[in-house]
Structures are given as C-alpha cells and as structure tokens.
Motif scaffolding. Structure first.
Motif, PDB file in Angstrom:
ATOM      1  N   LEU A 167       0.838  -1.198   0.000  1.00 38.97           N
ATOM      2  CA  LEU A 167       0.000   0.000   0.000  1.00 38.97           C
ATOM      3  C   LEU A 167       0.878   1.256   0.000  1.00 38.97           C
ATOM      4  CD1 LEU A 167      -3.077   0.504   2.282  1.00 38.97           C
ATOM      5  CD2 LEU A 167      -1.199   2.103   2.462  1.00 38.97           C
ATOM      6  N   ALA A 168       1.896   1.255   0.871  1.00 38.71           N
ATOM      7  CA  ALA A 168       2.795   2.404   0.966  1.00 38.71           C
ATOM      8  C   ALA A 168       3.576   2.599  -0.326  1.00 38.71           C
ATOM      9  CB  ALA A 168       3.755   2.218   2.137  1.00 38.71           C
ATOM     10  N   ARG A 169       4.002   1.510  -0.946  1.00 40.35           N
ATOM     11  CA  ARG A 169       4.784   1.613  -2.188  1.00 40.35           C
ATOM     12  C   ARG A 169       3.955   2.270  -3.302  1.00 40.35           C
ATOM     13  NH1 ARG A 169       6.945  -3.617  -0.445  1.00 40.35           N
ATOM     14  NH2 ARG A 169       9.181  -3.332  -0.040  1.00 40.35           N
ATOM     15  N   VAL A 170       2.716   1.826  -3.448  1.00 35.76           N
ATOM     16  CA  VAL A 170       1.855   2.415  -4.478  1.00 35.76           C
ATOM     17  C   VAL A 170       1.653   3.904  -4.203  1.00 35.76           C
ATOM     18  CG1 VAL A 170      -0.453   2.406  -5.489  1.00 35.76           C
ATOM     19  CG2 VAL A 170       0.684   0.245  -4.967  1.00 35.76           C
ATOM     20  N   GLY A 171       1.406   4.243  -2.941  1.00 37.57           N
ATOM     21  CA  GLY A 171       1.211   5.639  -2.575  1.00 37.57           C
ATOM     22  C   GLY A 171       2.435   6.492  -2.843  1.00 37.57           C
ATOM     23  N   LEU A 172       3.620   5.971  -2.539  1.00 42.32           N
ATOM     24  CA  LEU A 172       4.851   6.724  -2.766  1.00 42.32           C
ATOM     25  C   LEU A 172       5.114   6.949  -4.252  1.00 42.32           C
ATOM     26  CD1 LEU A 172       7.154   5.111  -0.045  1.00 42.32           C
ATOM     27  CD2 LEU A 172       6.361   7.493  -0.129  1.00 42.32           C
ATOM     28  N   LEU A 173       4.762   5.968  -5.076  1.00 42.51           N
ATOM     29  CA  LEU A 173       4.897   6.152  -6.521  1.00 42.51           C
ATOM     30  C   LEU A 173       4.004   7.300  -6.995  1.00 42.51           C
ATOM     31  CD1 LEU A 173       4.975   2.433  -7.761  1.00 42.51           C
ATOM     32  CD2 LEU A 173       6.899   4.046  -7.676  1.00 42.51           C
ATOM     33  N   LEU A 191      -1.679   6.074   0.570  1.00 38.67           N
ATOM     34  CA  LEU A 191      -0.616   6.698   1.364  1.00 38.67           C
ATOM     35  C   LEU A 191      -1.180   7.288   2.652  1.00 38.67           C
ATOM     36  CD1 LEU A 191       2.416   7.023   0.896  1.00 38.67           C
ATOM     37  CD2 LEU A 191       1.978   9.279  -0.071  1.00 38.67           C
ATOM     38  N   ALA A 192      -2.356   7.900   2.555  1.00 40.86           N
ATOM     39  CA  ALA A 192      -3.003   8.448   3.749  1.00 40.86           C
ATOM     40  C   ALA A 192      -3.362   7.340   4.732  1.00 40.86           C
ATOM     41  CB  ALA A 192      -4.256   9.235   3.351  1.00 40.86           C
ATOM     42  N   LEU A 193      -3.857   6.201   4.210  1.00 37.56           N
ATOM     43  CA  LEU A 193      -4.201   5.079   5.086  1.00 37.56           C
ATOM     44  C   LEU A 193      -2.973   4.537   5.799  1.00 37.56           C
ATOM     45  CD1 LEU A 193      -6.761   3.147   2.848  1.00 37.56           C
ATOM     46  CD2 LEU A 193      -7.245   4.450   4.934  1.00 37.56           C
ATOM     47  N   TRP A 194      -1.853   4.453   5.078  1.00 35.51           N
ATOM     48  CA  TRP A 194      -0.599   3.996   5.694  1.00 35.51           C
ATOM     49  C   TRP A 194      -0.226   4.887   6.876  1.00 35.51           C
ATOM     50  CZ3 TRP A 194       4.583   5.921   3.453  1.00 35.51           C
ATOM     51  CH2 TRP A 194       5.647   5.513   4.274  1.00 35.51           C
ATOM     52  N   GLN A 195      -0.266   6.214   6.652  1.00 35.48           N
ATOM     53  CA  GLN A 195       0.115   7.128   7.721  1.00 35.48           C
ATOM     54  C   GLN A 195      -0.904   7.109   8.864  1.00 35.48           C
ATOM     55  OE1 GLN A 195       2.966   8.878   8.125  1.00 35.48           O
ATOM     56  NE2 GLN A 195       3.659   7.705   6.359  1.00 35.48           N
ATOM     57  N   SER A 199       2.688  11.595  11.826  1.00 35.43           N
ATOM     58  CA  SER A 199       2.022  10.678  10.893  1.00 35.43           C
ATOM     59  C   SER A 199       0.588  11.114  10.630  1.00 35.43           C
ATOM     60  CB  SER A 199       2.040   9.248  11.449  1.00 35.43           C
ATOM     61  OG  SER A 199       3.357   8.729  11.471  1.00 35.43           O
ATOM     62  N   LEU A 200      -0.090  11.570  11.678  1.00 35.99           N
ATOM     63  CA  LEU A 200      -1.464  12.047  11.514  1.00 35.99           C
ATOM     64  C   LEU A 200      -1.497  13.272  10.609  1.00 35.99           C
ATOM     65  CD1 LEU A 200      -4.450  11.840  12.275  1.00 35.99           C
ATOM     66  CD2 LEU A 200      -3.961  13.235  14.299  1.00 35.99           C
ATOM     67  N   GLY A 201      -0.548  14.182  10.805  1.00 34.58           N
ATOM     68  CA  GLY A 201      -0.477  15.361   9.953  1.00 34.58           C
ATOM     69  C   GLY A 201      -0.231  14.993   8.498  1.00 34.58           C
ATOM     70  N   LYS A 202       0.643  14.016   8.267  1.00 32.01           N
ATOM     71  CA  LYS A 202       0.908  13.562   6.904  1.00 32.01           C
ATOM     72  C   LYS A 202      -0.340  12.945   6.297  1.00 32.01           C
ATOM     73  CE  LYS A 202       5.854  12.577   7.440  1.00 32.01           C
ATOM     74  NZ  LYS A 202       6.877  11.502   7.441  1.00 32.01           N
ATOM     75  N   ALA A 203      -1.067  12.186   7.100  1.00 30.15           N
ATOM     76  CA  ALA A 203      -2.299  11.559   6.599  1.00 30.15           C
ATOM     77  C   ALA A 203      -3.281  12.619   6.121  1.00 30.15           C
ATOM     78  CB  ALA A 203      -2.930  10.697   7.700  1.00 30.15           C
ATOM     79  N   TYR A 236      -1.945  14.069   2.760  1.00 27.23           N
ATOM     80  CA  TYR A 236      -2.124  13.116   1.665  1.00 27.23           C
ATOM     81  C   TYR A 236      -3.597  12.973   1.295  1.00 27.23           C
ATOM     82  CZ  TYR A 236       2.670  11.724   2.853  1.00 27.23           C
ATOM     83  OH  TYR A 236       4.017  11.716   3.109  1.00 27.23           O
ATOM     84  N   ALA A 237      -4.466  13.000   2.302  1.00 31.23           N
ATOM     85  CA  ALA A 237      -5.901  12.897   2.043  1.00 31.23           C
ATOM     86  C   ALA A 237      -6.394  14.111   1.258  1.00 31.23           C
ATOM     87  CB  ALA A 237      -6.669  12.769   3.355  1.00 31.23           C
ATOM     88  N   ALA A 238      -5.839  15.295   1.552  1.00 32.09           N
ATOM     89  CA  ALA A 238      -6.232  16.504   0.828  1.00 32.09           C
ATOM     90  C   ALA A 238      -5.826  16.408  -0.643  1.00 32.09           C
ATOM     91  CB  ALA A 238      -5.599  17.731   1.475  1.00 32.09           C
ATOM     92  N   ILE A 239      -4.618  15.896  -0.907  1.00 35.99           N
ATOM     93  CA  ILE A 239      -4.167  15.728  -2.292  1.00 35.99           C
ATOM     94  C   ILE A 239      -5.040  14.682  -2.989  1.00 35.99           C
ATOM     95  CG2 ILE A 239      -2.244  15.069  -3.787  1.00 35.99           C
ATOM     96  CD1 ILE A 239      -0.347  16.061  -1.611  1.00 35.99           C
ATOM     97  N   ALA A 240      -5.371  13.613  -2.263  1.00 35.48           N
ATOM     98  CA  ALA A 240      -6.236  12.576  -2.831  1.00 35.48           C
ATOM     99  C   ALA A 240      -7.591  13.149  -3.206  1.00 35.48           C
ATOM    100  CB  ALA A 240      -6.415  11.435  -1.825  1.00 35.48           C
ATOM    101  N   GLN A 241      -8.159  13.967  -2.325  1.00 37.44           N
ATOM    102  CA  GLN A 241      -9.464  14.576  -2.603  1.00 37.44           C
ATOM    103  C   GLN A 241      -9.400  15.438  -3.856  1.00 37.44           C
ATOM    104  OE1 GLN A 241     -10.773  17.778  -0.046  1.00 37.44           O
ATOM    105  NE2 GLN A 241     -12.906  17.122  -0.181  1.00 37.44           N
ATOM    106  N   SER A 242      -8.329  16.220  -3.986  1.00 37.97           N
ATOM    107  CA  SER A 242      -8.169  17.068  -5.155  1.00 37.97           C
ATOM    108  C   SER A 242      -8.083  16.234  -6.428  1.00 37.97           C
ATOM    109  CB  SER A 242      -6.898  17.923  -4.999  1.00 37.97           C
ATOM    110  OG  SER A 242      -6.680  18.728  -6.141  1.00 37.97           O
ATOM    111  N   ALA A 243      -7.297  15.143  -6.374  1.00 33.43           N
ATOM    112  CA  ALA A 243      -7.140  14.288  -7.551  1.00 33.43           C
ATOM    113  C   ALA A 243      -8.454  13.616  -7.927  1.00 33.43           C
ATOM    114  CB  ALA A 243      -6.059  13.237  -7.288  1.00 33.43           C
ATOM    115  N   LEU A 244      -9.174  13.108  -6.953  1.00 39.34           N
ATOM    116  CA  LEU A 244     -10.411  12.393  -7.235  1.00 39.34           C
ATOM    117  C   LEU A 244     -11.498  13.346  -7.740  1.00 39.34           C
ATOM    118  CD1 LEU A 244     -10.425   9.895  -4.238  1.00 39.34           C
ATOM    119  CD2 LEU A 244      -9.879   9.423  -6.630  1.00 39.34           C
ATOM    120  N   ARG A 245     -11.493  14.586  -7.258  1.00 40.24           N
ATOM    121  CA  ARG A 245     -12.436  15.586  -7.773  1.00 40.24           C
ATOM    122  C   ARG A 245     -12.181  15.840  -9.255  1.00 40.24           C
ATOM    123  NH1 ARG A 245     -15.227  19.369  -4.811  1.00 40.24           N
ATOM    124  NH2 ARG A 245     -14.532  21.011  -6.235  1.00 40.24           N
ATOM    125  N   VAL A 246     -10.909  15.958  -9.618  1.00 37.03           N
ATOM    126  CA  VAL A 246     -10.560  16.168 -11.019  1.00 37.03           C
ATOM    127  C   VAL A 246     -10.908  14.928 -11.842  1.00 37.03           C
ATOM    128  CG1 VAL A 246      -8.645  16.545 -12.633  1.00 37.03           C
ATOM    129  CG2 VAL A 246      -8.762  17.850 -10.500  1.00 37.03           C
TER     130      VAL A 246
END
Length: 272
Positions: free
Chosen positions: A21-27, A81-85, A108-112, A115-125
């Motif tokens: 999971l972390a590897r996919v997120g880091l990519l 990546l957010a789930l990992w953190q 780790s919570l702050g990173k989550a 990452y969740a904010a970036i995920a939301q932006s990507a999924l909205r697009v």
C-alpha cells in the motif's frame, strides 16, 4: 492487557499488505512532485499558465493523453498513502516510548491529512469536477481567520506552524534522518549514494517551498491583509519577483524533481 482492536491494528501495521500500500502511494506522490518540479521550472522560464503546486500538477496531468486514468491512479495512490500514515498514527512507532512516540504519531497524523487533501483534489478532477484555486481557497480561509477575535494572532500562529513544518523538512534533508525509512540496500554503492542525494536535495527544496508559504502568512499577519497570504504557487510567484528569483524558483523546481525521483527509490527500498 492489549485490547482486541489494538492487536488487530498492530497485525495490520506489520503486514506486507501495508508495505505494498505504501509503495503504491509513494509512486503516486513521486509523480505529483515530478510534475510540480516541471511546472516550477516552466514558471522560472516565464510560463505562468500552470500552478506549481499539487493542484496544478494534478490539473496538468488530467490534460494529457490518458490523463484521467493517471489522475485516478494518483488519487487512489494518495488514499493508500493516507491510510498507511493513519495506521502509523494509531499503532505505529512502537520502537519509541513516551513523548517521542506521541510526536511521531502526531507527525504521521499530519501527513495523513495532507495526503488525504491531495487525494481529494485528484479524485475531484478524476470525476470531472475542476479543483478550486488553492490561492483563492487560502485567501478565503485567511480572511475568515483574520475576522476572528485575535485573528491576526491566529494567522501568525498558522505562519509559525507552517514554518515549523518547513524546518522539519529541511532538517530531515540536512541531517539525512529520512535514511531510517530506507533499507540498507537502498543506500549501498553508487546508486544508493545517488538515492541519498536525491532525498537530501528533495527535502531541502520542499522545506524551502513550504517556508516561502510561511513567510506569506507571516506577512499577512503583520500587515493584517489576508490577501497577502497564499499557497505554494503564490509563494513561488512572490519569490519570482525578487532579485535572482527565476534562478531560485528553478532550483526549487529541480529539488521537487529530485524528491519525486527519491519517492520512487523510497517505494522500492521502504523500511517501516
């Protein structure tokens, strides 16, 4: 006696599934930074069409051939990546004790959240909803904070918090503390040395970018003008107007690219 829920969470934390999971997120994170770096360099060369932040990078990817599929992949990767953190925030860092463990879990919570904010932006697009301008959103948030009692103080505190994050990133690059997250194979030989330098340059560049955002918030607090604050793209535009600005922005862009490449190496040699 350990609660059943905590035992389950620890099993999840120790599982190979979390590593994958972390590897996919880091990519995915690496791809975002590569595009951010490219946009920053374009900005340094005089092209101001694209925003040199994570939102701008996602929008840029969406406009390419097969872009929507790539943005979907980025969004899913950032969710992972957010789930990992988040797992690390709940049951991670068990090799530490007391305050150190709490500090690491809060990081780790702050990173989550990021990452969740970036995920939301990507999924909205990805679903066809154009992401709102980060600068407009930041200005609106700053204005609301400034209107609160002690609002000027609150915005100043936000600036300080962002500056602390910047310092953490720069320190991580200078002192190479990120090496704790990479297995020994990832630092051996000439290739390993290259990985280490990509990480050092990348973290320092990210820290410099975040520090410029902190400076904007600090200036907004000092002048009581919310519109003086802004996100990364606004910060880079401000730096661009300074003496040697294009050179500095170009170096930051190169640093973002270095960090993106380091994320690929990190994904290959992750050591949790």
């Amino acid at each position: 006696m350990t609660a059943p829920g905590t035992q389950t969470a620890r099993k999840v934390d120790n599982s190979e599934a979390i590593d994958h999971l972390a590897r996919v997120g880091l990519l995915a994170f690496g791809v975002v930074h590569l595009v951010m770096g490219w946009l920053s360099i374009q900005l340094a060369l005089g092209d101001r069409e694209g925003k040199a932040d994570s939102n701008g990078a996602i929008q840029q990817l969406a406009e390419q051939p097969f872009g929507k599929a790539l943005v979907w992949a980025i969004g899913i990767g950032m969710v992972l990546l957010a789930l990992w953190q988040l797992v690390d925030a709940v049951v991670g860092h068990r090799d530490l004790n007391g305050g150190k463990r709490l500090r690491k879990r809060l990081i780790s919570l702050g990173k989550a959240v990021v990452y969740a904010a970036i995920a939301q932006s990507a999924l909205r697009v990805a679903v066809g909803s154009r992401s709102s301008s980060q600068g407009d959103s930041t200005d609106s948030t700053s204005a609301k904070l400034m209107d609160l009692p002690l609002g000027q103080f609150i915005v100043g505190a936000v600036a300080l918090g962002i500056a602390i994050v910047a310092g953490y990133l720069i320190r991580r690059g200078v002192l190479k503390t990120f090496l704790k997250d990479i297995d020994s194979d990832g630092t051996d030989g000439k290739v390993g040395t290259a990985y280490v330098w990509l990480g050092r340059i990348g973290y320092v560049a990210k820290g410099a970018g975040v520090l410029s955002v902190a400076a904007l918030f600090g200036y907004a607090a000092a002048t009581h003008e919310a519109k003086k604050s802004g996100g990364l793209d606004e910060a880079l535009l401000t730096v661009l107007e300074q003496p040697f600005g294009p050179i500095m922005i170009g170096l930051v862009g190169a640093g973002f690219i270095a960090f993106g490449l380091f994320c690929f190496a990190w994904a290959r040699h992750i050591d949790r």
